[in-house]
Design a protein around this motif. Sequence first.
Motif, PDB file in Angstrom:
ATOM      1  N   GLY A   1     -49.089 -42.010  -6.779  1.00 55.53           N
ATOM      2  CA  GLY A   1     -48.127 -40.955  -7.340  1.00 55.53           C
ATOM      3  C   GLY A   1     -48.572 -39.685  -6.561  1.00 55.53           C
ATOM      4  N   CYS A   2     -49.651 -39.468  -6.119  1.00 54.63           N
ATOM      5  CA  CYS A   2     -50.007 -38.067  -5.525  1.00 54.63           C
ATOM      6  C   CYS A   2     -51.243 -38.210  -4.403  1.00 54.63           C
TER       7      CYS A   2
ATOM      8  N   ALA B   1     -39.868 -37.460  -3.406  1.00 55.48           N
ATOM      9  CA  ALA B   1     -41.124 -36.767  -3.046  1.00 55.48           C
ATOM     10  C   ALA B   1     -41.099 -35.371  -3.152  1.00 55.48           C
ATOM     11  N   GLY B   2     -41.975 -34.854  -4.043  1.00 59.56           N
ATOM     12  CA  GLY B   2     -42.063 -33.146  -4.055  1.00 59.56           C
ATOM     13  C   GLY B   2     -43.227 -32.880  -3.293  1.00 59.56           C
ATOM     14  N   MET B   3     -43.403 -31.405  -3.114  1.00 61.07           N
ATOM     15  CA  MET B   3     -44.599 -30.911  -2.565  1.00 61.07           C
ATOM     16  C   MET B   3     -45.168 -29.551  -3.315  1.00 61.07           C
TER      17      MET B   3
ATOM     18  N   PRO C   1     -42.613 -38.571  -7.839  1.00 59.89           N
ATOM     19  CA  PRO C   1     -42.361 -38.458  -9.535  1.00 59.89           C
ATOM     20  C   PRO C   1     -42.236 -39.779 -10.370  1.00 59.89           C
ATOM     21  N   LYS C   2     -41.799 -40.855  -9.434  1.00 62.32           N
ATOM     22  CA  LYS C   2     -41.247 -41.982 -10.453  1.00 62.32           C
ATOM     23  C   LYS C   2     -42.793 -42.669 -10.900  1.00 62.32           C
ATOM     24  N   HIS C   3     -43.847 -42.298 -10.395  1.00 63.87           N
ATOM     25  CA  HIS C   3     -45.138 -42.596 -10.898  1.00 63.87           C
ATOM     26  C   HIS C   3     -45.856 -41.737 -11.907  1.00 63.87           C
TER      27      HIS C   3
END
Length: 350
Positions: A255-256, A93-95, A107-109
């Motif tokens: 994804g987001c 997970a990023g932000m 990111p995997k999506h």
Amino acid sequence: MPTPPVATPDEILEARAANPKMRARDLAASLNVTEAALVAANVGRTVTRIDADPDKLIPAVETIGEVMALTRNESAVHERTGTYENFKSGPIAGMVLGSEIDLRIFPKHWANAFAVVEEGDQGTKRSLQVFDHHGDAVHKVHLKPASDIAAFETAVKTLATGSDERTYTTTPRPAPEGAMIREDNLDILRKEWDRMTDTHQFLRLTSKLKFNRLGAYRAAGAPYAEKLNNDSVSLMLERASAQEVPLMIFVGNAGCIQIHSGLVHTIKPMGPWQNVLDPRFNLHLRADHIAEVWRVWKPTQRGPAISIECFDAEGQLILQSFGVRQEGGPLAWNDLAGDLPKLETAEASA
């Protein structure tokens, strides 16, 4: 019933030329293709394939300046104008933690991405669009009049993959999960719920006990989760506007997740859509898709966190709202959320 044939890239272009005013998602459905296939058909013309890795894409977006960020699911569209800043990378997970654009990225999506430059009624439209493995939109970035076009063009050159592939290969979408309930773990769920100190512990707890979000709400019941009238989300927006109560609005997909924090002002229903139409924040919500609304209480170290959450008929989360943390706590939000009407007991338990 036989499955209709899937349109080829050239057939897609012909259909777009014949239906220039049709919404992309509606045109894609009429052609039995995904929205991603609709975009990919224009590769080499108005579209360039670019790297979808958020560790490369988001830093490039940061250079463009003010843009409009768009994240949606089947029932809600969340649009926020601002600048991408304070990107935090992560393999799971990023932000993006900007003052206006606030994202959680998975990111995997982020399977494929495109830069789109096309002519519209009001001039040239530029965007960056990310899609998942099923061809569904994950996140989009639309340039605004204040955007740095030169930085956009540099980003496209830097991120371009060099592929001229005009088709979009997809994997089947998983079936909707629906509510998951493990009755023999219900007492443990309630006890562990009482011990939470942070809202982020909730999904780990439910996963461990073989529930999901909606299943936990249905099973735990009051005081943890109370079922509200289906018009409670519209009522929440109207009252938050009238009473000037700041709130957080979360809309996301696999994804987001995109978050608005602050006031809402202009609330305007249009047909089945309930809309927030503010200068830097727009929300478009299909009110007719709402099948369940829940008021949820979770304990935290800073006091109770109360959310209003709505789900569609397949049990998929559409939208969440929380109070904005302020000095002394979100008391106005708690009062607003607490006053929303509950379903009658017999209907709520049906």
